[in-house]
Every structure is written in structure tokens, then in C-alpha cells.
Design a protein around this motif. Structure first.
Motif, PDB file in Angstrom:
ATOM      1  N   ASP A 127       0.892  -1.149   0.000  1.00 41.31           N
ATOM      2  CA  ASP A 127       0.000   0.000   0.000  1.00 41.31           C
ATOM      3  C   ASP A 127       0.941   1.211   0.000  1.00 41.31           C
ATOM      4  O   ASP A 127       1.510   1.567   1.026  1.00 41.31           O
ATOM      5  CB  ASP A 127      -0.858  -0.062   1.273  1.00 41.31           C
ATOM      6  N   MET A 128       1.140   1.788  -1.172  1.00 44.24           N
ATOM      7  CA  MET A 128       2.233   2.738  -1.377  1.00 44.24           C
ATOM      8  C   MET A 128       1.785   4.194  -1.259  1.00 44.24           C
ATOM      9  O   MET A 128       0.819   4.598  -1.901  1.00 44.24           O
ATOM     10  CB  MET A 128       2.791   2.476  -2.791  1.00 44.24           C
ATOM     11  N   TYR A 129       2.505   4.956  -0.459  1.00 49.12           N
ATOM     12  CA  TYR A 129       2.275   6.402  -0.343  1.00 49.12           C
ATOM     13  C   TYR A 129       3.527   7.111  -0.811  1.00 49.12           C
ATOM     14  O   TYR A 129       4.606   6.862  -0.278  1.00 49.12           O
ATOM     15  CB  TYR A 129       1.984   6.787   1.119  1.00 49.12           C
ATOM     16  N   VAL A 130       3.387   7.967  -1.801  1.00 47.07           N
ATOM     17  CA  VAL A 130       4.538   8.722  -2.289  1.00 47.07           C
ATOM     18  C   VAL A 130       4.155  10.191  -2.306  1.00 47.07           C
ATOM     19  O   VAL A 130       3.099  10.546  -2.828  1.00 47.07           O
ATOM     20  CB  VAL A 130       4.928   8.304  -3.721  1.00 47.07           C
ATOM     21  N   PHE A 131       4.997  11.016  -1.734  1.00 52.44           N
ATOM     22  CA  PHE A 131       4.623  12.422  -1.715  1.00 52.44           C
ATOM     23  C   PHE A 131       5.785  13.320  -2.119  1.00 52.44           C
ATOM     24  O   PHE A 131       6.939  12.909  -2.117  1.00 52.44           O
ATOM     25  CB  PHE A 131       4.081  12.814  -0.330  1.00 52.44           C
ATOM     26  N   ILE A 132       5.404  14.544  -2.469  1.00 46.30           N
ATOM     27  CA  ILE A 132       6.396  15.557  -2.810  1.00 46.30           C
ATOM     28  C   ILE A 132       6.664  16.315  -1.512  1.00 46.30           C
ATOM     29  O   ILE A 132       5.762  16.972  -0.978  1.00 46.30           O
ATOM     30  CB  ILE A 132       5.827  16.543  -3.846  1.00 46.30           C
ATOM     31  N   ALA A 133       7.896  16.241  -1.026  1.00 45.62           N
ATOM     32  CA  ALA A 133       8.215  16.808   0.296  1.00 45.62           C
ATOM     33  C   ALA A 133       8.491  18.303   0.166  1.00 45.62           C
ATOM     34  O   ALA A 133       9.600  18.770   0.415  1.00 45.62           O
ATOM     35  CB  ALA A 133       9.399  16.055   0.890  1.00 45.62           C
ATOM     36  N   ASN A 134       7.462  19.066  -0.203  1.00 45.76           N
ATOM     37  CA  ASN A 134       7.723  20.478  -0.521  1.00 45.76           C
ATOM     38  C   ASN A 134       7.955  21.340   0.723  1.00 45.76           C
ATOM     39  O   ASN A 134       8.631  22.356   0.645  1.00 45.76           O
ATOM     40  CB  ASN A 134       6.650  21.054  -1.450  1.00 45.76           C
ATOM     41  N   LEU A 135       7.407  20.934   1.886  1.00 38.12           N
ATOM     42  CA  LEU A 135       7.712  21.717   3.097  1.00 38.12           C
ATOM     43  C   LEU A 135       9.204  21.633   3.419  1.00 38.12           C
ATOM     44  O   LEU A 135       9.802  22.575   3.929  1.00 38.12           O
ATOM     45  CB  LEU A 135       6.907  21.205   4.296  1.00 38.12           C
ATOM     46  N   HIS A 136       9.793  20.493   3.102  1.00 35.59           N
ATOM     47  CA  HIS A 136      11.217  20.316   3.383  1.00 35.59           C
ATOM     48  C   HIS A 136      12.101  21.267   2.570  1.00 35.59           C
ATOM     49  O   HIS A 136      13.208  21.573   2.973  1.00 35.59           O
ATOM     50  CB  HIS A 136      11.639  18.870   3.114  1.00 35.59           C
ATOM     51  N   THR A 137      11.592  21.697   1.425  1.00 39.62           N
ATOM     52  CA  THR A 137      12.450  22.546   0.572  1.00 39.62           C
ATOM     53  C   THR A 137      12.764  23.880   1.243  1.00 39.62           C
ATOM     54  O   THR A 137      13.835  24.432   1.048  1.00 39.62           O
ATOM     55  CB  THR A 137      11.796  22.871  -0.801  1.00 39.62           C
ATOM     56  N   ILE A 138      11.810  24.406   2.051  1.00 36.40           N
ATOM     57  CA  ILE A 138      12.035  25.760   2.579  1.00 36.40           C
ATOM     58  C   ILE A 138      12.811  25.764   3.898  1.00 36.40           C
ATOM     59  O   ILE A 138      12.915  26.792   4.556  1.00 36.40           O
ATOM     60  CB  ILE A 138      10.719  26.560   2.705  1.00 36.40           C
ATOM     61  N   THR A 139      13.384  24.618   4.252  1.00 40.64           N
ATOM     62  CA  THR A 139      14.242  24.591   5.446  1.00 40.64           C
ATOM     63  C   THR A 139      15.545  25.356   5.186  1.00 40.64           C
ATOM     64  O   THR A 139      16.243  25.721   6.111  1.00 40.64           O
ATOM     65  CB  THR A 139      14.569  23.145   5.870  1.00 40.64           C
ATOM     66  N   VAL A 140      15.849  25.526   3.896  1.00 46.63           N
ATOM     67  CA  VAL A 140      16.963  26.419   3.520  1.00 46.63           C
ATOM     68  C   VAL A 140      16.390  27.488   2.596  1.00 46.63           C
ATOM     69  O   VAL A 140      15.364  27.256   1.952  1.00 46.63           O
ATOM     70  CB  VAL A 140      18.124  25.645   2.825  1.00 46.63           C
ATOM     71  N   PRO A 141      17.019  28.681   2.536  1.00 42.88           N
ATOM     72  CA  PRO A 141      16.429  29.759   1.741  1.00 42.88           C
ATOM     73  C   PRO A 141      16.230  29.354   0.285  1.00 42.88           C
ATOM     74  O   PRO A 141      17.091  28.685  -0.291  1.00 42.88           O
ATOM     75  CB  PRO A 141      17.466  30.881   1.846  1.00 42.88           C
ATOM     76  N   GLN A 142      15.093  29.729  -0.282  1.00 41.72           N
ATOM     77  CA  GLN A 142      14.789  29.377  -1.671  1.00 41.72           C
ATOM     78  C   GLN A 142      14.216  30.583  -2.394  1.00 41.72           C
ATOM     79  O   GLN A 142      13.589  31.443  -1.778  1.00 41.72           O
ATOM     80  CB  GLN A 142      13.719  28.266  -1.728  1.00 41.72           C
ATOM     81  N   ASP A 143      14.368  30.585  -3.695  1.00 39.86           N
ATOM     82  CA  ASP A 143      13.697  31.567  -4.526  1.00 39.86           C
ATOM     83  C   ASP A 143      12.339  30.951  -4.896  1.00 39.86           C
ATOM     84  O   ASP A 143      12.295  29.905  -5.553  1.00 39.86           O
ATOM     85  CB  ASP A 143      14.548  31.812  -5.779  1.00 39.86           C
ATOM     86  N   PRO A 144      11.229  31.566  -4.447  1.00 34.73           N
ATOM     87  CA  PRO A 144       9.904  30.956  -4.660  1.00 34.73           C
ATOM     88  C   PRO A 144       9.623  30.614  -6.121  1.00 34.73           C
ATOM     89  O   PRO A 144       9.042  29.567  -6.414  1.00 34.73           O
ATOM     90  CB  PRO A 144       8.934  32.030  -4.161  1.00 34.73           C
ATOM     91  N   ILE A 145      10.034  31.497  -7.030  1.00 32.98           N
ATOM     92  CA  ILE A 145       9.742  31.242  -8.450  1.00 32.98           C
ATOM     93  C   ILE A 145      10.529  30.035  -8.930  1.00 32.98           C
ATOM     94  O   ILE A 145      10.023  29.150  -9.617  1.00 32.98           O
ATOM     95  CB  ILE A 145      10.077  32.491  -9.298  1.00 32.98           C
ATOM     96  N   GLU A 146      11.758  29.997  -8.495  1.00 36.00           N
ATOM     97  CA  GLU A 146      12.657  28.899  -8.886  1.00 36.00           C
ATOM     98  C   GLU A 146      12.105  27.541  -8.417  1.00 36.00           C
ATOM     99  O   GLU A 146      11.973  26.605  -9.203  1.00 36.00           O
ATOM    100  CB  GLU A 146      14.026  29.201  -8.247  1.00 36.00           C
ATOM    101  N   ILE A 147      11.749  27.428  -7.118  1.00 32.32           N
ATOM    102  CA  ILE A 147      11.319  26.101  -6.632  1.00 32.32           C
ATOM    103  C   ILE A 147       9.940  25.713  -7.152  1.00 32.32           C
ATOM    104  O   ILE A 147       9.659  24.536  -7.329  1.00 32.32           O
ATOM    105  CB  ILE A 147      11.356  25.927  -5.087  1.00 32.32           C
TER     106      ILE A 147
END
Ligand code: AMP
Ligand code: TRP
Length: 327
Positions: free
Chosen positions: A34-54
Motif C-alpha cells: 500500500d504505497m504512499y509517495v509524496f512531494i516533500a515540498n515543506l522540506h524545501t524551505i528549510t533552507v532559503p529558496q527563490d519561490p519562483i525557482e522552486i
């Protein structure tokens, strides 16, 4: 059916390290778990990011999940930020994680050792959020690359700690690390992991690289002067990495791959590796181009959100009551 969960952080374009170490395994497992796969997008902002870029990478990541063979009817595919309970459980687990445990996390230690300044509290507590991602769904297994093993071990400790303190709350998960390809190395510097944050992109093959560009990267991969195609990561890191890529894509063992190339010159060996990589990219990109034109991405995320949220809200309700913070 046993449950499995994994996520990928969409901080850049996905590469063949992600495919071999993670994605292709998710695809293999979706029939038996029973497979769950997700996009860990909250994890991306743990370091500074350019919103448009990500933001650019978000849609690509889902399209590539599907193009690599994940199927919304056989897996639950969702966006982490669509299920608000993740952040909530992340906070609760952070309250049960010791500072010393986070200090020992390799990713944090490495950054500190390199003299990184201004690291965020979110980056420091990110392993607790990852534990929340996993424990939320009572996953039995977590298929990840080698670099994530330590985080899954912390997740196990947290599950056991919570269960000891509050009664049976969480399933204690196990990491599942594939034998071949758990760590694909940079083609130009095979002592480093192939990574999205590569400075020069010559060492990293992106799933959306043109086949020509990818073949060129393989042909110029660093090797050695020993003139033998052998799996020996200590002394022949570059050649061993190429063998691993070949074996993983062909779904054969390293021994079998090695046997195919005895007596090969490096140039011919590289050509063979380039060929299987090109074939893989052409297949993935063909499907990607079809998917990106349709509504399937929105449909997938919608269905995934509904399924995941149902489980997550039940879990959090139960937990809040257990902790005494809900009336
Ligand atoms: P990341 O790109 O760090 O979010 O990783 C997503 C997934 O891909 C995780 O399961 C990683 O362990 C895996 N992964 C990332 N880079 C590599 C690599 N170079 N070799 C094998 N697996 C990798
Ligand atoms: N931390 C993982 C990475 O950087 C991504 C991730 C977040 C993950 N939550 C997870 C992987 C839960 C497996 C299970 O690759």
C-alpha cells in the motif's frame, strides 16, 4: 497489505540518482505494498529558496513521478503541504526529539562543519518533520537512498519513545535500502554523491537532460588508468559508479554487469552505459511530454490529498486526545 511511504524533496530537477536510488524502487513496490509517495515540498524551505525557482520544479517532480511509472490508481501520490497535519505532527514530534539527537544528524553536522552560518530552526528540526511524514501513515517500510537511513533510524526511535510514553500510537518503520544504486556518485567527482545542488552540472544527469547531453556526460565521466572494468569502489570509484548505473537500469546484479564487460576498453564500456541511459531518458521523457499536457497531474494530487488527509486527520485527532491537548 504492508504500507510503504517515501518522499522526494523538489529542490531542483530530478536526476538519475533520484531515479535509481528512489523512484524506480517506488514503482517496483507499488503492486506489492500500500504505497504512499509524496512531494516533500515543506522540506524545501528549510533552507532559503527563490519561490519562483522552486515552484518550477514542483510540477515537474509530479510529472516525472508519473512518467517513471508511478500510477495514481496503485499508489497514493500527494503534495505534503496539501495535508496540513504533517506540519502539526512535525511540531509534536519535535517536542519529543532531543537536541542531542538533532546535533548528531549527519546532514546538520556536515553543514556545521563546513562553517555554514544562519541555518534555520526548520533545517535543524527537519528530521522530526520527516519522522512525522512517516509515522502519520503507520508505514511499515520506507524505501530511501543510503543518505536517509539515519533519519529513518531517528523516526524509529521517536515511534518507540512515543509508544512507551503514551501507549501504542505508531508503527515502528524500517528503512529499505536497495542493494544496487543506493548511492549514485557524481560523474566528475565520484567521491561525492550525485546531487541536485551540484555546482557544475557535468557530473549529474537530469531526467530531463537531452539524450545527447546525457551521453556526453557519461562519455566524459572520470575514470582511472587501471584499464579494467571492475566493481571496486575503493580504487575505481568512477568505473564502479558507471557499472552501478548500468546494473541498476538493466535490473541485473553488479556481478552480472561486471561479467558483461571484462576485456572492454573504457571507451566502449562508456558507450554501452550511455546507450542504456539514453534509452531510459527517452522512455521517461516521452511519457513526461504526454503527461505535462493533460489534467492528470491535478487529478492525481486531488485524489491523493483526499486519501492521505483522511488518514492524517484521524491520526492527529487520536494523538491530540492522547496528549491531552484536545477537548
Ligand atoms: P533528495 O534528492 O535528496 O530529496 O533525495 C530523494 C531520494 O533520492 C532519497 O531517497 C535519496 O536517498 C535518493 N537519492 C538522492 N540522491 C541520490 C544518489 N546520488 N544516489 C542514490 N539515491 C539518491
Ligand atoms: N528527507 C528526504 C530527502 O531529503 C525526503 C523526505 C522527506 C522523505 N520526508 C520523507 C523520504 C519521508 C522518505 C520518507 O531525500
Amino acid at each position: 497489505m504492508k504500507k510503504m511511504i517515501s518522499g522526494i524533496k523538489p529542490t531542483g530537477e530530478l536526476h538519475i540518482g533520484n531515479y535509481i536510488g528512489a523512484l524506480r524502487n517506488f514503482v517496483k513496490y507499488q503492486d506489492d505494498y500500500d504505497m504512499y509517495v509524496f512531494i516533500a515540498n515543506l522540506h524545501t524551505i528549510t533552507v532559503p529558496q527563490d519561490p519562483i525557482e522552486i515552484n518550477k520544479y514542483l510540477k515537474d517532480a509530479i510529472a516525472l513521478y508519473l512518467a517513471c511509472g508511478l500510477d495514481k490508481d496503485r499508489s497514493t501520490i500527494f503534495l505534503q503541504s496539501d495535508v496540513l497535519e504533517h506540519a502539526n505532527l512535525g511540531f509534536i514530534l519535535a517536542c519529543h526529539t532531543y537536541e542531542g539527537e538533532l546535533d548528531r544528524m549527519t546532514q546538520y553536522k556536515d553543514k556545521k562543519a563546513k562553517g555554514a552560518e544562519g541555518l534555520s530552526a526548520g533545517f535543524y528540526t527537519y528530521p522530526s518533520l520527516m519522522a512525522a511524514d512517516i509515522l502519520m501513515y503507520d508505514a511499515d517500510f520506507v524505501p530511501v537512498g543510503d543518505d536517509q537511513k539515519q533519519h529513518v533510524e531517528l523516526t524509529r526511535d521517536l515511534a518507540q519513545r512515543m509508544n512507551n510514553r503514551y501507549g501504542d500510537l505508531f508503527t515502528v518503520p524500517e528503512p529499505l535500502i536497495s542493494e544496487v544504486g543506493a548511492r549514485i556518485m557524481d560523474l566528475q567527482d565520484p567521491s561525492r554523491k550525485m546531487s541536485k545542488s551540484d555546482q557544475s552540472d557535468k557530473g549529474c544527469i537530469y531526467l530531463l537532460d537531452s539524450p545527447k547531453k546525457a551521453a556526453k556526460k557519461i562519455m566524459s565521466a572520470q575514470t582511472d588508468s587501471l584499464d579494467q572494468v571492475k566493481y571496486d569502489p575503493e580504487n575505481q570509484a568512477g568505473i564502479s559508479n558507471l557499472l552501478t548505473i548500468y546494473a541498476a537500469i538493466k535490473n541485473i546484479s553488479l556481478k552480472e554487469a561486471e561479467a558483461l564487460f571484462t576485456d572492454y576498453r573504457y571507451g566502449d564500456f562508456k558507450k554501452a552505459v550511455a546507450e542504456v541511459v539514453v534509452e531510459l531518458l527517452e522512455t521517461i521523457q516521452g511519457r513526461y511530454n504526454e503527461i505535462i499536457e493533460t489534467d492528470i497531474i491535478a487529478e492525481t494530487l486531488n485524489e491523493g490529498k483526499i486519501k492521505a488527509q483522511k488518514l492524517a486527520s484521524a491520526k492527529l485527532n487520536k494523538l491530540n486526545k492522547t496528549l491531552g491537548i484536545q477537548i
